[in-house]
Design a protein around this motif. Structure first.
Motif, mmCIF file in Angstrom:
data_model
loop_
_atom_site.group_PDB
_atom_site.id
_atom_site.type_symbol
_atom_site.label_atom_id
_atom_site.label_comp_id
_atom_site.label_asym_id
_atom_site.label_seq_id
_atom_site.Cartn_x
_atom_site.Cartn_y
_atom_site.Cartn_z
ATOM 1 N N VAL A 1 29.363 -12.929 -14.129
ATOM 2 C CA VAL A 1 28.679 -11.820 -13.417
ATOM 3 C C VAL A 1 27.267 -11.560 -13.976
ATOM 4 O O VAL A 1 26.905 -10.500 -14.703
ATOM 5 N N GLY A 2 26.484 -12.653 -14.182
ATOM 6 C CA GLY A 2 25.090 -12.813 -14.765
ATOM 7 C C GLY A 2 24.219 -12.572 -13.524
ATOM 8 O O GLY A 2 24.272 -11.722 -12.496
ATOM 9 N N LEU A 3 22.855 -13.344 -13.807
ATOM 10 C CA LEU A 3 21.833 -12.978 -12.894
ATOM 11 C C LEU A 3 22.325 -13.533 -11.428
ATOM 12 O O LEU A 3 22.034 -12.836 -10.451
ATOM 13 N N ILE A 4 22.957 -14.647 -11.481
ATOM 14 C CA ILE A 4 23.394 -15.320 -10.044
ATOM 15 C C ILE A 4 24.397 -14.768 -9.429
ATOM 16 O O ILE A 4 24.502 -14.329 -8.186
ATOM 17 N N GLY A 5 25.468 -14.746 -10.286
ATOM 18 C CA GLY A 5 26.822 -14.215 -10.026
ATOM 19 C C GLY A 5 26.640 -12.673 -9.518
ATOM 20 O O GLY A 5 27.144 -12.213 -8.481
ATOM 21 N N GLY A 6 25.906 -11.873 -10.405
ATOM 22 C CA GLY A 6 25.664 -10.559 -10.104
ATOM 23 C C GLY A 6 24.772 -10.485 -8.714
ATOM 24 O O GLY A 6 25.040 -9.472 -7.626
ATOM 25 N N SER A 7 23.927 -11.288 -8.331
ATOM 26 C CA SER A 7 23.131 -11.308 -7.323
ATOM 27 C C SER A 7 24.017 -11.626 -6.065
ATOM 28 O O SER A 7 23.934 -11.071 -4.995
ATOM 29 N N VAL A 8 25.023 -12.517 -6.152
ATOM 30 C CA VAL A 8 25.716 -12.741 -4.955
ATOM 31 C C VAL A 8 26.782 -11.681 -4.809
ATOM 32 O O VAL A 8 27.045 -11.214 -3.761
ATOM 33 N N ALA A 9 27.296 -10.970 -5.772
ATOM 34 C CA ALA A 9 28.261 -10.048 -5.782
ATOM 35 C C ALA A 9 27.321 -8.737 -5.118
ATOM 36 O O ALA A 9 28.224 -7.991 -4.075
ATOM 37 N N LEU A 10 26.186 -8.673 -5.409
ATOM 38 C CA LEU A 10 25.484 -7.404 -4.726
ATOM 39 C C LEU A 10 25.057 -7.775 -3.219
ATOM 40 O O LEU A 10 25.290 -6.763 -2.298
ATOM 41 N N GLY A 11 24.935 -9.301 -3.161
ATOM 42 C CA GLY A 11 24.870 -9.517 -1.415
ATOM 43 C C GLY A 11 25.938 -9.277 -0.722
ATOM 44 O O GLY A 11 26.067 -8.735 0.321
ATOM 45 N N LEU A 12 27.118 -9.368 -1.369
ATOM 46 C CA LEU A 12 28.424 -9.440 -0.628
ATOM 47 C C LEU A 12 28.750 -7.922 -0.390
ATOM 48 O O LEU A 12 29.255 -7.591 0.608
ATOM 49 N N ARG A 13 28.443 -7.218 -1.432
ATOM 50 C CA ARG A 13 28.795 -5.571 -1.397
ATOM 51 C C ARG A 13 27.767 -5.204 -0.447
ATOM 52 O O ARG A 13 28.066 -4.260 0.504
ATOM 53 N N GLN A 14 26.302 -5.328 -0.681
ATOM 54 C CA GLN A 14 25.432 -4.617 0.218
ATOM 55 C C GLN A 14 25.504 -4.865 1.583
ATOM 56 O O GLN A 14 25.109 -4.204 2.645
ATOM 57 N N ARG A 15 25.704 -6.145 2.054
ATOM 58 C CA ARG A 15 25.984 -6.591 3.371
ATOM 59 C C ARG A 15 27.530 -6.745 3.801
ATOM 60 O O ARG A 15 27.557 -7.417 5.023
ATOM 61 N N LEU A 16 28.100 -5.879 3.292
ATOM 62 C CA LEU A 16 29.404 -5.592 3.807
ATOM 63 C C LEU A 16 30.222 -7.010 4.196
ATOM 64 O O LEU A 16 30.884 -6.876 4.991
ATOM 65 N N LEU A 17 30.216 -7.906 3.149
ATOM 66 C CA LEU A 17 30.757 -9.138 3.814
ATOM 67 C C LEU A 17 32.028 -9.271 2.891
ATOM 68 O O LEU A 17 32.837 -10.073 3.326
ATOM 69 N N ALA A 18 32.371 -8.383 2.091
ATOM 70 C CA ALA A 18 34.005 -8.240 1.582
ATOM 71 C C ALA A 18 34.453 -7.075 1.487
ATOM 72 O O ALA A 18 33.641 -6.039 1.049
ATOM 73 N N ARG A 19 35.648 -7.078 1.742
ATOM 74 C CA ARG A 19 36.288 -5.453 1.450
ATOM 75 C C ARG A 19 36.242 -4.980 0.050
ATOM 76 O O ARG A 19 35.859 -3.940 -0.320
ATOM 77 N N ARG A 20 36.458 -5.879 -0.849
ATOM 78 C CA ARG A 20 36.194 -5.473 -2.254
ATOM 79 C C ARG A 20 35.615 -6.882 -3.040
ATOM 80 O O ARG A 20 35.976 -8.023 -2.931
ATOM 81 N N VAL A 21 34.945 -6.688 -4.004
ATOM 82 C CA VAL A 21 34.217 -7.538 -5.073
ATOM 83 C C VAL A 21 34.765 -7.438 -6.566
ATOM 84 O O VAL A 21 34.440 -6.235 -7.000
ATOM 85 N N ILE A 22 35.353 -8.390 -6.875
ATOM 86 C CA ILE A 22 35.941 -8.425 -8.454
ATOM 87 C C ILE A 22 35.209 -9.268 -9.239
ATOM 88 O O ILE A 22 34.796 -10.371 -8.912
ATOM 89 N N GLY A 23 34.678 -8.484 -10.307
ATOM 90 C CA GLY A 23 33.935 -9.355 -11.190
ATOM 91 C C GLY A 23 34.962 -9.878 -12.446
ATOM 92 O O GLY A 23 35.704 -9.141 -13.026
ATOM 93 N N LEU A 24 34.694 -11.215 -12.783
ATOM 94 C CA LEU A 24 35.408 -11.745 -13.918
ATOM 95 C C LEU A 24 34.436 -12.266 -14.889
ATOM 96 O O LEU A 24 33.522 -12.943 -14.387
ATOM 97 N N ASP A 25 34.524 -11.904 -16.187
ATOM 98 C CA ASP A 25 33.407 -12.323 -16.993
ATOM 99 C C ASP A 25 33.964 -12.503 -18.359
ATOM 100 O O ASP A 25 35.137 -11.836 -18.677
ATOM 101 N N ALA A 26 33.528 -13.560 -19.164
ATOM 102 C CA ALA A 26 33.954 -13.567 -20.367
ATOM 103 C C ALA A 26 33.533 -12.343 -21.523
ATOM 104 O O ALA A 26 34.041 -12.327 -22.419
ATOM 105 N N SER A 27 32.679 -11.792 -20.943
ATOM 106 C CA SER A 27 32.226 -10.428 -21.795
ATOM 107 C C SER A 27 32.580 -9.275 -21.178
ATOM 108 O O SER A 27 32.224 -9.166 -20.088
ATOM 109 N N MET A 28 33.243 -8.482 -22.139
ATOM 110 C CA MET A 28 33.544 -7.115 -21.622
ATOM 111 C C MET A 28 32.295 -6.222 -21.397
ATOM 112 O O MET A 28 32.263 -5.362 -20.607
ATOM 113 N N ASP A 29 31.247 -6.497 -22.195
ATOM 114 C CA ASP A 29 30.004 -5.643 -22.214
ATOM 115 C C ASP A 29 29.404 -5.909 -20.804
ATOM 116 O O ASP A 29 28.832 -4.945 -20.029
ATOM 117 N N VAL A 30 29.449 -7.127 -20.230
ATOM 118 C CA VAL A 30 28.757 -7.651 -19.052
ATOM 119 C C VAL A 30 29.662 -6.655 -17.899
ATOM 120 O O VAL A 30 29.089 -6.282 -16.988
#
Ligand SMILES: NC(=O)c1ccc[n+]([C@@H]2O[C@H](COP(=O)([O-])OP(=O)(O)OC[C@H]3O[C@@H](n4cnc5c(N)ncnc54)[C@H](O)[C@@H]3O)[C@@H](O)[C@H]2O)c1
Ligand SMILES: O=C(O)C(=O)C[C@]1(C(=O)O)C=C[C@@H](O)C=C1
Length: 371
Positions: A24-53
């Motif tokens: 969930v970095g620059l590109i993954g985060g942008s995809v996730a935001l697009g999915l959420r903001q455009r209502l393309l998925a009921r829920r968006v789950i982020g998986l990342d190697a970093s807990m801080d991220v």
């Protein structure tokens, strides 16, 4: 003409039920935001190697939920987007593969395609369609993610002979619904083209910055031209290194052609008319590059409203907000689908987003917002 939506008719279902963005970095985060903001998925789950991220992604509203490791929970995902750094993509795919739902669309955003396409075939992930959005930034990380980054960008999809047509068609739809323009080509063709337009410019920017590093006076004199030409040298060194090394065969070929271009230009210094012709050709090419228009709406005060496919639904939204004194600064139609679309409202403040969301919820509309 009805002023209020028909509560009996449920809102259109989103394209995906559960989307997983891995990395969930620059590109993954942008995809996730697009999915959420455009209502393309009921829920968006982020998986990342970093807990801080992951904590940051959740706090910024980039994802609905987070997970620190793959597991059985992945079987519920009907969309999986791999958006980790190049070197992590293949190992990540291998970690996820045992849990993937065979019906899921799986895609990636990596900058080089032949390797990951072959690896996914080796892993037997049938619903995989490799992809690469031709947009980005030298500033990585989830804090720089924004849905608008991907808008109107060319997004290359590189199916192989084994890619199911249904998966390719779903990947196309995903890209289009994120506001980008899909372009389909084989992985090797993609890698040869990006060697010239993306990886060679990166090496050229390194060469130029190395020349400037030798003399402090040069950096003081470096004005707009030098800065424009070398912006990509500010990207993450390890990520950029991995990208160009992964594509080294095609890049070496492009470097050979670049060297010949430089030699020709060097020779033209003694042939001013030839150099003028080369300069005119360069101007024509540069001036005719398509302009990529990104959304100009404010990032943080957006409210996206799912609009059912019935008469006067946009009117019902604007009337309900107008009656409550909420000023709509901007309005954009995001998606028009047979079963209903979505509009994005640009509002004045985070409070307006919250207020408008509760008004529209009460009126029966599904909304997503970012105050
Ligand atoms: N930056 C660009 O301009 C650009 C453009 C197009 C495509 N890409 C591609 O997108 C991908 C991501 O690049 P980015 O710029 O978003 O990087 P980024 O550094 O912003 O994000 C990468 C994320 O992946 C996470 N990560 C690292 N290893 C992981 C693993 N094993 N499992 C799960 N998560 C992991 C990191 O913690 C980070 O949050 C790369 O493959 C890159 O080639 C980048
Ligand atoms: O920084 C940008 O503006 C970019 O477009 C980044 C860029 C590129 O320069 O081609 C870098 C790597 C990618 O894979 C895609 C895009």
């Amino acid at each position: 003409m009805t002023a209020r939506p028909d509560r009996a008719a449920p809102p259109a279902p989103p394209l995906f039920d559960t989307a997983v963005v891995a990395g969930v970095g620059l590109i993954g985060g942008s995809v996730a935001l697009g999915l959420r903001q455009r209502l393309l998925a009921r829920r968006v789950i982020g998986l990342d190697a970093s807990m801080d991220v992951l904590r940051e992604a959740e706090a910024l509203g980039v994802v609905d939920e987070v997970r620190a490791a793959p597991g059985e929970w992945l079987r519920g995902a009907d969309l999986v987007v791999l958006a980790a750094p190049m070197r992590a993509l293949a190992p990540l795919a291998a970690d996820l593969a045992p849990y993937l739902n065979p019906a899921a669309l799986v895609t990636d955003v990596g900058s080089v395609k032949a390797g990951i396409a072959a690896e996914m075939e080796r892993l037997g992930v049938r619903g995989f369609v490799a992809g690469h959005p031709m947009a980005g930034s030298e500033r990585g990380g989830v804090t720089h993610a924004r849905a608008a980054l991907l808008e109107n960008a060319v997004w290359v999809l590189t199916p192989t002979d084994h890619t199911p047509l249904t998966a390719l068609s779903r990947a196309r739809t995903l890209v289009e619904e994120l506001g980008a323009a899909p372009m389909v080509m084989p992985p090797d063709a993609h890698d040869a083209l990006v060697a010239t337009v993306s990886h060679l410019p990166y090496l050229a920017s390194l060469a130029l910055t190395h020349m400037v590093a030798r003399d402090e006076r040069l950096s003081l004199l470096a004005a707009g031209g030098f800065r424009d030409l070398t912006r990509v040298a500010s990207g993450d060194p390890r990520m950029s290194r991995d990208m160009v090394v992964e594509n080294r065969a095609a890049l070496k070929d492009a470097l050979g052609r670049f060297r010949r271009q430089l030699e020709r230009l060097e020779a033209d210094l003694d042939e001013p008319e030839e150099l003028l012709a080369a300069a005119a050709e360069g101007k024509r090419t540069r001036d005719s590059l398509p302009v990529v228009r990104r959304s100009l709406l404010p990032q943080r005060h957006d409210l996206v409203v799912a609009v059912p496919d019935r008469p006067n639904q946009i009117g019902a939204v604007t009337q309900a907000l107008g009656a409550a004194g909420v000023n709509i600064k901007d309005i954009e139609v995001l998606a028009i689908r047979e079963d209903g679309g979505a509009i994005r409202l640009g509002l004045e403040s985070p409070d307006d987003v919250t207020h408008a969301a509760s008004i529209l919820n009460a009126a029966g509309f599904e909304v997503r917002g970012r105050g």
